[in-house]
Design a protein around this motif. Structure first.
Motif, mmCIF file in Angstrom:
data_model
loop_
_atom_site.group_PDB
_atom_site.id
_atom_site.type_symbol
_atom_site.label_atom_id
_atom_site.label_comp_id
_atom_site.label_asym_id
_atom_site.label_seq_id
_atom_site.Cartn_x
_atom_site.Cartn_y
_atom_site.Cartn_z
ATOM 1 N N MET A 36 0.848 -1.188 0.000
ATOM 2 C CA MET A 36 0.000 0.000 0.000
ATOM 3 C C MET A 36 0.886 1.241 0.000
ATOM 4 O O MET A 36 1.803 1.372 0.804
ATOM 5 N N GLY A 37 0.605 2.169 -0.898
ATOM 6 C CA GLY A 37 1.357 3.416 -0.972
ATOM 7 C C GLY A 37 0.917 4.382 0.114
ATOM 8 O O GLY A 37 -0.122 4.205 0.763
ATOM 9 N N LEU A 38 1.720 5.414 0.308
ATOM 10 C CA LEU A 38 1.414 6.398 1.353
ATOM 11 C C LEU A 38 0.155 7.194 1.032
ATOM 12 O O LEU A 38 -0.598 7.553 1.942
ATOM 13 N N ARG A 39 -0.100 7.478 -0.239
ATOM 14 C CA ARG A 39 -1.343 8.203 -0.578
ATOM 15 C C ARG A 39 -2.557 7.389 -0.151
ATOM 16 O O ARG A 39 -3.538 7.952 0.325
ATOM 17 N N GLU A 40 -2.469 6.067 -0.324
ATOM 18 C CA GLU A 40 -3.583 5.216 0.101
ATOM 19 C C GLU A 40 -3.651 5.154 1.625
ATOM 20 O O GLU A 40 -4.719 5.211 2.210
ATOM 21 N N LYS A 41 -2.495 5.031 2.255
ATOM 22 C CA LYS A 41 -2.448 4.951 3.718
ATOM 23 C C LYS A 41 -3.035 6.217 4.354
ATOM 24 O O LYS A 41 -3.693 6.159 5.380
ATOM 25 N N TYR A 42 -2.775 7.367 3.727
ATOM 26 C CA TYR A 42 -3.258 8.652 4.245
ATOM 27 C C TYR A 42 -4.449 9.156 3.428
ATOM 28 O O TYR A 42 -4.683 10.361 3.346
ATOM 29 N N ASN A 43 -5.216 8.229 2.854
ATOM 30 C CA ASN A 43 -6.337 8.599 2.001
ATOM 31 C C ASN A 43 -7.334 9.499 2.732
ATOM 32 O O ASN A 43 -7.868 10.440 2.151
ATOM 33 N N HIS A 44 -7.588 9.229 4.010
ATOM 34 C CA HIS A 44 -8.537 10.059 4.767
ATOM 35 C C HIS A 44 -8.061 11.512 4.792
ATOM 36 O O HIS A 44 -8.861 12.438 4.593
ATOM 37 N N ALA A 45 -6.775 11.735 5.010
ATOM 38 C CA ALA A 45 -6.239 13.100 5.030
ATOM 39 C C ALA A 45 -6.307 13.733 3.644
ATOM 40 O O ALA A 45 -6.654 14.907 3.504
ATOM 41 N N VAL A 46 -5.991 12.954 2.611
ATOM 42 C CA VAL A 46 -6.045 13.461 1.242
ATOM 43 C C VAL A 46 -7.483 13.854 0.900
ATOM 44 O O VAL A 46 -7.733 14.929 0.339
ATOM 45 N N GLN A 47 -8.435 12.997 1.264
ATOM 46 C CA GLN A 47 -9.849 13.298 0.984
ATOM 47 C C GLN A 47 -10.332 14.494 1.808
ATOM 48 O O GLN A 47 -11.129 15.302 1.320
ATOM 49 N N THR A 48 -9.849 14.620 3.036
ATOM 50 C CA THR A 48 -10.199 15.786 3.865
ATOM 51 C C THR A 48 -9.697 17.057 3.186
ATOM 52 O O THR A 48 -10.432 18.042 3.075
ATOM 53 N N ALA A 49 -8.458 17.037 2.702
ATOM 54 C CA ALA A 49 -7.893 18.202 2.017
ATOM 55 C C ALA A 49 -8.706 18.532 0.763
ATOM 56 O O ALA A 49 -9.003 19.703 0.498
ATOM 57 N N LYS A 50 -9.100 17.494 0.020
ATOM 58 C CA LYS A 50 -9.903 17.722 -1.187
ATOM 59 C C LYS A 50 -11.260 18.312 -0.833
ATOM 60 O O LYS A 50 -11.737 19.236 -1.489
ATOM 61 N N SER A 51 -11.894 17.768 0.211
ATOM 62 C CA SER A 51 -13.228 18.252 0.579
ATOM 63 C C SER A 51 -13.188 19.703 1.056
ATOM 64 O O SER A 51 -14.163 20.434 0.917
ATOM 65 N N LEU A 52 -12.039 20.120 1.606
ATOM 66 C CA LEU A 52 -11.884 21.513 2.048
ATOM 67 C C LEU A 52 -11.369 22.403 0.922
ATOM 68 O O LEU A 52 -11.106 23.578 1.129
ATOM 69 N N ARG A 53 -11.190 21.817 -0.251
ATOM 70 C CA ARG A 53 -10.681 22.522 -1.434
ATOM 71 C C ARG A 53 -9.319 23.156 -1.179
ATOM 72 O O ARG A 53 -9.082 24.310 -1.538
ATOM 73 N N MET A 54 -8.448 22.388 -0.502
ATOM 74 C CA MET A 54 -7.078 22.863 -0.301
ATOM 75 C C MET A 54 -6.437 23.075 -1.663
ATOM 76 O O MET A 54 -6.533 22.222 -2.548
ATOM 77 N N ASP A 55 -5.805 24.214 -1.831
ATOM 78 C CA ASP A 55 -5.094 24.522 -3.057
ATOM 79 C C ASP A 55 -3.672 24.005 -2.888
ATOM 80 O O ASP A 55 -2.858 24.641 -2.220
ATOM 81 N N GLY A 56 -3.386 22.815 -3.429
ATOM 82 C CA GLY A 56 -2.063 22.233 -3.246
ATOM 83 C C GLY A 56 -2.026 20.801 -3.708
ATOM 84 O O GLY A 56 -2.801 20.389 -4.571
ATOM 85 N N SER A 57 -1.116 20.027 -3.106
ATOM 86 C CA SER A 57 -0.950 18.648 -3.549
ATOM 87 C C SER A 57 -0.440 17.766 -2.423
ATOM 88 O O SER A 57 0.050 18.249 -1.406
ATOM 89 N N ALA A 58 -0.571 16.457 -2.641
ATOM 90 C CA ALA A 58 0.009 15.440 -1.773
ATOM 91 C C ALA A 58 0.788 14.508 -2.685
ATOM 92 O O ALA A 58 0.200 13.784 -3.481
ATOM 93 N N GLU A 59 2.121 14.583 -2.590
ATOM 94 C CA GLU A 59 2.977 13.791 -3.474
ATOM 95 C C GLU A 59 3.784 12.797 -2.662
ATOM 96 O O GLU A 59 4.338 13.139 -1.623
#
Length: 147
Positions: free
Chosen positions: A1-24
């Motif tokens: 499992m990659g880190l983006r998947e492991k931290y999917n909840h945080a990535v989705q939280t950032a997306k839902s808040l319309r964070m202007d940025g990225s998770a690489e």
């Protein structure tokens, strides 16, 4: 499992808040960089990142608050009215590097090494001892009251 998947909840939280940025994901770490509208939104993303036990070893994040939050003055439904006493951009962040001390960080940002307790107190949510900071930690740097 990659880190983006492991931290999917945080990535989705950032997306839902319309964070202007990225998770690489690179070099075995997840780099989260972006800008949000408020301290509350920033804290929501941090809380989601911190929900994963290994976050301190795996995440390097720099989440800033947009200087002008006047782009959308309408509060979210059910949100409390905005407090005008403290501007949301009153804090910046700093990612701890190897060899850093709170005194050195205080000297750099606040102009006086003896003001390290101001940084410690602003970060009690993640620090238990002012002598124990770790590379990769993202510390809130309070605006210095005595400048």
């Amino acid at each position: 499992m990659g880190l983006r998947e492991k931290y999917n909840h945080a990535v989705q939280t950032a997306k839902s808040l319309r964070m202007d940025g990225s998770a690489e994901e690179r070099d075995g770490k997840l780099y989260v960089n972006g800008t949000v509208n408020s301290e509350d939104e920033k804290n929501q993303i941090w809380n989601a990142l911190k929900a994963v036990p290994d976050w301190q070893k795996e995440v390097v994040a720099d989440i800033k608050i947009r200087p002008s939050t006047m782009k959308d003055p309408t509060p979210a439904p059910g949100a409390a009215p905005r407090q005008t006493s403290a501007p949301p951009a009153a804090m910046t962040t700093y990612t701890v590097q190897s060899g850093d001390t709170l005194s050195a960080i205080a000297k750099k940002f606040l102009g006086n090494a003896n003001d390290y307790m101001e940084i410690f107190n602003a970060n009690r949510d993640q620090l238990t001892d002012p002598d124990k900071i770790k590379p990769g930690q993202v510390l809130k740097i309070p605006q210095h009251a005595h400048k």
